[in-house]
Design a protein around this motif. Structure first.
Motif, PDB file in Angstrom:
ATOM      1  N   UNK A  14       0.837  -1.203   0.000  1.00  0.00           N
ATOM      2  CA  UNK A  14       0.000   0.000   0.000  1.00  0.00           C
ATOM      3  C   UNK A  14       0.872   1.254   0.000  1.00  0.00           C
ATOM      4  N   UNK A  15       1.925   1.250   0.810  1.00  0.00           N
ATOM      5  CA  UNK A  15       2.826   2.402   0.866  1.00  0.00           C
ATOM      6  C   UNK A  15       3.538   2.593  -0.470  1.00  0.00           C
ATOM      7  N   UNK A  16       3.990   1.497  -1.073  1.00  0.00           N
ATOM      8  CA  UNK A  16       4.633   1.597  -2.383  1.00  0.00           C
ATOM      9  C   UNK A  16       3.678   2.186  -3.419  1.00  0.00           C
ATOM     10  N   UNK A  17       2.437   1.745  -3.387  1.00  0.00           N
ATOM     11  CA  UNK A  17       1.443   2.255  -4.328  1.00  0.00           C
ATOM     12  C   UNK A  17       1.198   3.743  -4.116  1.00  0.00           C
ATOM     13  N   UNK A  18       1.092   4.163  -2.855  1.00  0.00           N
ATOM     14  CA  UNK A  18       0.872   5.584  -2.571  1.00  0.00           C
ATOM     15  C   UNK A  18       2.069   6.431  -2.999  1.00  0.00           C
ATOM     16  N   UNK A  19       3.278   5.923  -2.823  1.00  0.00           N
ATOM     17  CA  UNK A  19       4.466   6.667  -3.263  1.00  0.00           C
ATOM     18  C   UNK A  19       4.473   6.796  -4.789  1.00  0.00           C
ATOM     19  N   UNK A  20       4.105   5.732  -5.473  1.00  0.00           N
ATOM     20  CA  UNK A  20       4.032   5.782  -6.929  1.00  0.00           C
ATOM     21  C   UNK A  20       2.981   6.784  -7.384  1.00  0.00           C
ATOM     22  N   UNK A  21       1.823   6.772  -6.729  1.00  0.00           N
ATOM     23  CA  UNK A  21       0.760   7.731  -7.055  1.00  0.00           C
ATOM     24  C   UNK A  21       1.238   9.156  -6.797  1.00  0.00           C
ATOM     25  N   UNK A  22       1.967   9.345  -5.700  1.00  0.00           N
ATOM     26  CA  UNK A  22       2.483  10.690  -5.399  1.00  0.00           C
ATOM     27  C   UNK A  22       3.457  11.154  -6.470  1.00  0.00           C
ATOM     28  N   UNK A  23       4.304  10.252  -6.936  1.00  0.00           N
ATOM     29  CA  UNK A  23       5.264  10.633  -7.980  1.00  0.00           C
ATOM     30  C   UNK A  23       4.532  11.057  -9.244  1.00  0.00           C
ATOM     31  N   UNK A  24       3.486  10.344  -9.602  1.00  0.00           N
ATOM     32  CA  UNK A  24       2.701  10.707 -10.778  1.00  0.00           C
ATOM     33  C   UNK A  24       1.986  12.040 -10.542  1.00  0.00           C
ATOM     34  N   UNK A  25       1.382  12.204  -9.357  1.00  0.00           N
ATOM     35  CA  UNK A  25       0.651  13.433  -9.045  1.00  0.00           C
ATOM     36  C   UNK A  25       1.568  14.655  -9.018  1.00  0.00           C
ATOM     37  N   UNK A  26       2.819  14.465  -8.650  1.00  0.00           N
ATOM     38  CA  UNK A  26       3.725  15.611  -8.590  1.00  0.00           C
ATOM     39  C   UNK A  26       3.967  16.206  -9.973  1.00  0.00           C
ATOM     40  N   UNK A  27       3.781  15.406 -11.026  1.00  0.00           N
ATOM     41  CA  UNK A  27       3.916  15.918 -12.387  1.00  0.00           C
ATOM     42  C   UNK A  27       2.610  16.496 -12.909  1.00  0.00           C
ATOM     43  N   UNK A  28       1.476  15.958 -12.457  1.00  0.00           N
ATOM     44  CA  UNK A  28       0.189  16.280 -13.055  1.00  0.00           C
ATOM     45  C   UNK A  28      -0.633  17.252 -12.218  1.00  0.00           C
ATOM     46  N   UNK A  29      -0.742  16.990 -10.927  1.00  0.00           N
ATOM     47  CA  UNK A  29      -1.677  17.736 -10.078  1.00  0.00           C
ATOM     48  C   UNK A  29      -1.088  19.073  -9.642  1.00  0.00           C
ATOM     49  N   UNK A  30      -1.931  20.052  -9.644  1.00  0.00           N
ATOM     50  CA  UNK A  30      -1.549  21.373  -9.150  1.00  0.00           C
ATOM     51  C   UNK A  30      -2.475  21.851  -8.052  1.00  0.00           C
ATOM     52  N   UNK A  31      -3.574  21.149  -7.818  1.00  0.00           N
ATOM     53  CA  UNK A  31      -4.544  21.533  -6.798  1.00  0.00           C
ATOM     54  C   UNK A  31      -4.282  20.735  -5.527  1.00  0.00           C
ATOM     55  N   UNK A  32      -3.428  21.264  -4.660  1.00  0.00           N
ATOM     56  CA  UNK A  32      -3.082  20.552  -3.436  1.00  0.00           C
ATOM     57  C   UNK A  32      -4.141  20.709  -2.358  1.00  0.00           C
ATOM     58  N   UNK A  33      -5.206  21.453  -2.636  1.00  0.00           N
ATOM     59  CA  UNK A  33      -6.317  21.568  -1.704  1.00  0.00           C
ATOM     60  C   UNK A  33      -7.308  20.424  -1.862  1.00  0.00           C
ATOM     61  N   UNK A  34      -7.157  19.634  -2.919  1.00  0.00           N
ATOM     62  CA  UNK A  34      -7.992  18.471  -3.128  1.00  0.00           C
ATOM     63  C   UNK A  34      -7.725  17.472  -2.000  1.00  0.00           C
ATOM     64  N   UNK A  35      -8.785  16.907  -1.427  1.00  0.00           N
ATOM     65  CA  UNK A  35      -8.626  16.047  -0.256  1.00  0.00           C
ATOM     66  C   UNK A  35      -7.867  14.756  -0.572  1.00  0.00           C
ATOM     67  N   UNK A  36      -8.052  14.200  -1.752  1.00  0.00           N
ATOM     68  CA  UNK A  36      -7.351  12.962  -2.108  1.00  0.00           C
ATOM     69  C   UNK A  36      -5.861  13.224  -2.290  1.00  0.00           C
ATOM     70  N   UNK A  37      -5.548  14.284  -3.017  1.00  0.00           N
ATOM     71  CA  UNK A  37      -4.141  14.638  -3.237  1.00  0.00           C
ATOM     72  C   UNK A  37      -3.478  14.996  -1.917  1.00  0.00           C
ATOM     73  N   UNK A  38      -4.164  15.734  -1.094  1.00  0.00           N
ATOM     74  CA  UNK A  38      -3.642  16.107   0.213  1.00  0.00           C
ATOM     75  C   UNK A  38      -3.388  14.876   1.077  1.00  0.00           C
ATOM     76  N   UNK A  39      -4.305  13.906   1.031  1.00  0.00           N
ATOM     77  CA  UNK A  39      -4.142  12.667   1.796  1.00  0.00           C
ATOM     78  C   UNK A  39      -2.900  11.906   1.345  1.00  0.00           C
ATOM     79  N   UNK A  40      -2.724  11.758   0.037  1.00  0.00           N
ATOM     80  CA  UNK A  40      -1.568  11.024  -0.493  1.00  0.00           C
ATOM     81  C   UNK A  40      -0.271  11.706  -0.066  1.00  0.00           C
ATOM     82  N   UNK A  41      -0.223  13.028  -0.146  1.00  0.00           N
ATOM     83  CA  UNK A  41       0.991  13.749   0.226  1.00  0.00           C
ATOM     84  C   UNK A  41       1.247  13.669   1.730  1.00  0.00           C
ATOM     85  N   UNK A  42       0.200  13.729   2.554  1.00  0.00           N
ATOM     86  CA  UNK A  42       0.382  13.656   4.007  1.00  0.00           C
ATOM     87  C   UNK A  42       0.827  12.269   4.453  1.00  0.00           C
TER      88      UNK A  42
END
Length: 86
Positions: A14-42
């Motif tokens: 699960x942690x590996x998957x979340x880190x992979x998702x975070x790496x992808x989101x760091x290139x794509x996502x710009x809205x860090x106020x989104x609750x899902x993105x915020x959860x992954x980063x936290x």
């Protein structure tokens, strides 16, 4: 003892998957106020910050590319391999 190994193995996955998702989101996502993105980063920040500190202490210049997710994934993969042989 086997149930503990299964739980740890799944937690690492699960942690590996979340880190992979975070790496992808760091290139794509710009809205860090989104609750899902915020959860992954936290959730992943406490795991990635020691690797960032290690990179800083070793004075490795990676430019604008953050290689801490790669190091964390390698470490977690190594940890799961050790867990498999226990």
């Amino acid at each position: 003892m086997s149930i503990i190994k299964v739980i740890l193995y799944r937690l690492i996955y699960i942690i590996e998957t979340l880190i992979f998702i975070r790496a992808i989101l760091s290139f794509v996502a710009r809205d860090f106020n989104n609750s899902i993105i915020s959860f992954v980063f936290q959730v992943t920040e406490p795991i990635l910050s020691p690797f960032r500190e290690l990179i800083r202490r070793l004075n490795i210049n990676t430019g604008m590319i953050d290689i801490s997710p790669l190091l964390a994934l390698l470490f977690l993969s190594f940890l799961s391999r050790i867990l498999m042989y226990l």
